[in-house]
Design a protein around this motif. Structure first.
Motif, PDB file in Angstrom:
ATOM      1  N   MET A   1     -49.689  58.535  45.704  1.00  0.00           N
ATOM      2  CA  MET A   1     -51.242  58.157  45.686  1.00  0.00           C
ATOM      3  C   MET A   1     -51.241  57.848  44.261  1.00  0.00           C
ATOM      4  N   ALA A   2     -52.075  57.024  44.081  1.00  0.00           N
ATOM      5  CA  ALA A   2     -52.141  56.017  42.619  1.00  0.00           C
ATOM      6  C   ALA A   2     -51.748  57.271  41.335  1.00  0.00           C
ATOM      7  N   ALA A   3     -51.071  56.486  40.058  1.00  0.00           N
ATOM      8  CA  ALA A   3     -51.009  57.415  38.898  1.00  0.00           C
ATOM      9  C   ALA A   3     -52.160  57.802  38.212  1.00  0.00           C
ATOM     10  N   ASP A   4     -51.858  58.851  38.160  1.00  0.00           N
ATOM     11  CA  ASP A   4     -53.570  59.681  36.641  1.00  0.00           C
ATOM     12  C   ASP A   4     -54.352  57.888  35.642  1.00  0.00           C
ATOM     13  N   ARG A   5     -53.670  57.385  35.509  1.00  0.00           N
ATOM     14  CA  ARG A   5     -53.763  55.754  34.759  1.00  0.00           C
ATOM     15  C   ARG A   5     -52.784  54.624  35.633  1.00  0.00           C
ATOM     16  N   VAL A   6     -53.922  53.813  35.328  1.00  0.00           N
ATOM     17  CA  VAL A   6     -53.504  52.724  35.650  1.00  0.00           C
ATOM     18  C   VAL A   6     -53.450  51.863  34.478  1.00  0.00           C
ATOM     19  N   ILE A   7     -53.363  51.140  34.257  1.00  0.00           N
ATOM     20  CA  ILE A   7     -52.797  50.253  32.738  1.00  0.00           C
ATOM     21  C   ILE A   7     -53.107  48.767  33.240  1.00  0.00           C
ATOM     22  N   LEU A   8     -53.533  48.251  33.420  1.00  0.00           N
ATOM     23  CA  LEU A   8     -53.040  46.491  33.175  1.00  0.00           C
ATOM     24  C   LEU A   8     -53.217  45.122  31.983  1.00  0.00           C
ATOM     25  N   GLY A  97     -49.152  56.157  32.169  1.00  0.00           N
ATOM     26  CA  GLY A  97     -49.102  55.997  33.494  1.00  0.00           C
ATOM     27  C   GLY A  97     -48.418  54.713  34.595  1.00  0.00           C
ATOM     28  N   THR A  98     -49.298  54.401  35.237  1.00  0.00           N
ATOM     29  CA  THR A  98     -48.224  53.090  35.800  1.00  0.00           C
ATOM     30  C   THR A  98     -48.877  51.903  35.548  1.00  0.00           C
ATOM     31  N   VAL A  99     -47.729  50.740  34.812  1.00  0.00           N
ATOM     32  CA  VAL A  99     -48.039  49.981  34.434  1.00  0.00           C
ATOM     33  C   VAL A  99     -48.231  48.756  35.248  1.00  0.00           C
ATOM     34  N   VAL A 100     -49.167  47.590  35.310  1.00  0.00           N
ATOM     35  CA  VAL A 100     -49.315  46.832  36.096  1.00  0.00           C
ATOM     36  C   VAL A 100     -48.811  45.505  35.693  1.00  0.00           C
ATOM     37  N   TRP A 101     -48.389  44.710  35.444  1.00  0.00           N
ATOM     38  CA  TRP A 101     -48.713  43.041  34.916  1.00  0.00           C
ATOM     39  C   TRP A 101     -49.568  42.067  35.785  1.00  0.00           C
ATOM     40  N   PHE A 140     -42.758  41.818  27.302  1.00  0.00           N
ATOM     41  CA  PHE A 140     -42.872  42.278  27.310  1.00  0.00           C
ATOM     42  C   PHE A 140     -43.537  42.857  28.417  1.00  0.00           C
ATOM     43  N   TYR A 141     -44.154  42.171  28.929  1.00  0.00           N
ATOM     44  CA  TYR A 141     -45.441  42.106  30.035  1.00  0.00           C
ATOM     45  C   TYR A 141     -44.106  42.775  31.209  1.00  0.00           C
ATOM     46  N   ARG A 142     -43.378  41.810  31.054  1.00  0.00           N
ATOM     47  CA  ARG A 142     -41.764  42.153  32.156  1.00  0.00           C
ATOM     48  C   ARG A 142     -41.733  43.762  32.601  1.00  0.00           C
ATOM     49  N   GLN A 143     -41.454  44.608  31.343  1.00  0.00           N
ATOM     50  CA  GLN A 143     -41.613  46.213  31.401  1.00  0.00           C
ATOM     51  C   GLN A 143     -42.658  46.983  32.095  1.00  0.00           C
ATOM     52  N   ALA A 144     -42.925  45.979  33.318  1.00  0.00           N
ATOM     53  CA  ALA A 144     -44.038  46.989  33.520  1.00  0.00           C
ATOM     54  C   ALA A 144     -43.569  47.910  35.167  1.00  0.00           C
ATOM     55  N   ASP A 145     -44.839  48.187  35.777  1.00  0.00           N
ATOM     56  CA  ASP A 145     -44.265  49.045  36.336  1.00  0.00           C
ATOM     57  C   ASP A 145     -43.749  48.257  38.037  1.00  0.00           C
ATOM     58  N   LEU A 146     -45.688  47.382  37.819  1.00  0.00           N
ATOM     59  CA  LEU A 146     -45.335  46.567  39.042  1.00  0.00           C
ATOM     60  C   LEU A 146     -46.401  45.515  38.792  1.00  0.00           C
TER      61      LEU A 146
END
Length: 179
Positions: A1-8, A97-101, A140-146
């Motif tokens: 399931m998705a992480a507690d926080r999803v960070i765009l 949390g899960t970082v999304v670029w 910096f953005y490329r360091q996201a999880d997704l």
């Protein structure tokens, strides 16, 4: 399931606000924008903060907002385009949390940003200067999880890609969800 926080994260025009609202609704979570946190505290719009207090003040306010995000749970967070672009920030965001670029080709993002209206980071800059800013932030953005390329798809399609990636049981820590 998705992480507690999803960070765009992503450059202006990538769709962080639009995607964030839709994603939060699908996940049954609150939606938070770091820019809104800052404008609420400062009592000024982002362009007013830049004009009256300067970019350095705004970046310090972003740092404070980043610290406050640790107190929020079960949220989808849209960061300002420059928030992740300081040394140590990508790691700090991933710790939350899960970082999304939300990525995209520069021309598309630039056109969207121009169409959206007043953007302090566009003010007084040539197209080439804005592209140089974009290129400097990509590291910096490329360091996201997704990552999802938003160039050719709308917010609903971006969210569909993200929901699949966030819910995937075999999702690796650095998987890409590029369509």
């Amino acid at each position: 399931m998705a992480a507690d926080r999803v960070i765009l994260v992503g450059f202006m025009g990538a769709g962080k606000s639009s995607v964030g609202r839709i994603l939060a609704r699908h996940l049954g979570r609150c939606f938070v924008e770091t820019d809104d946190m800052i404008t609420s505290k400062e009592g000024l719009s982002i362009p007013e903060i830049f004009a009256t207090r300067g970019e350095a003040h705004f970046r310090a306010a972003e740092e404070e907002a980043l610290g406050l995000l640790a107190w929020k749970s079960d949220v989808v967070i849209a960061t300002g385009g420059g928030l992740p672009c300081r040394e140590g920030r990508p790691a700090a965001l991933r710790a939350l949390g899960t970082v999304v670029w939300l990525s995209g080709d520069f021309e598309t993002l630039y056109r969207r940003a121009l169409a959206a209206g007043e953007r302090p980071m566009l003010a007084g800059r040539t197209r080439d200067e804005v592209e140089a800013l974009y290129r400097s932030r990509e590291l910096f953005y490329r360091q996201a999880d997704l990552a999802v390329d938003t160039s050719a798809i709308g917010p609903d399609q971006v969210v569909a890609h993200l929901l699949r990636a966030l819910r995937s049981p075999e999702r690796g820590a650095r998987e890409r969800a590029v369509p």
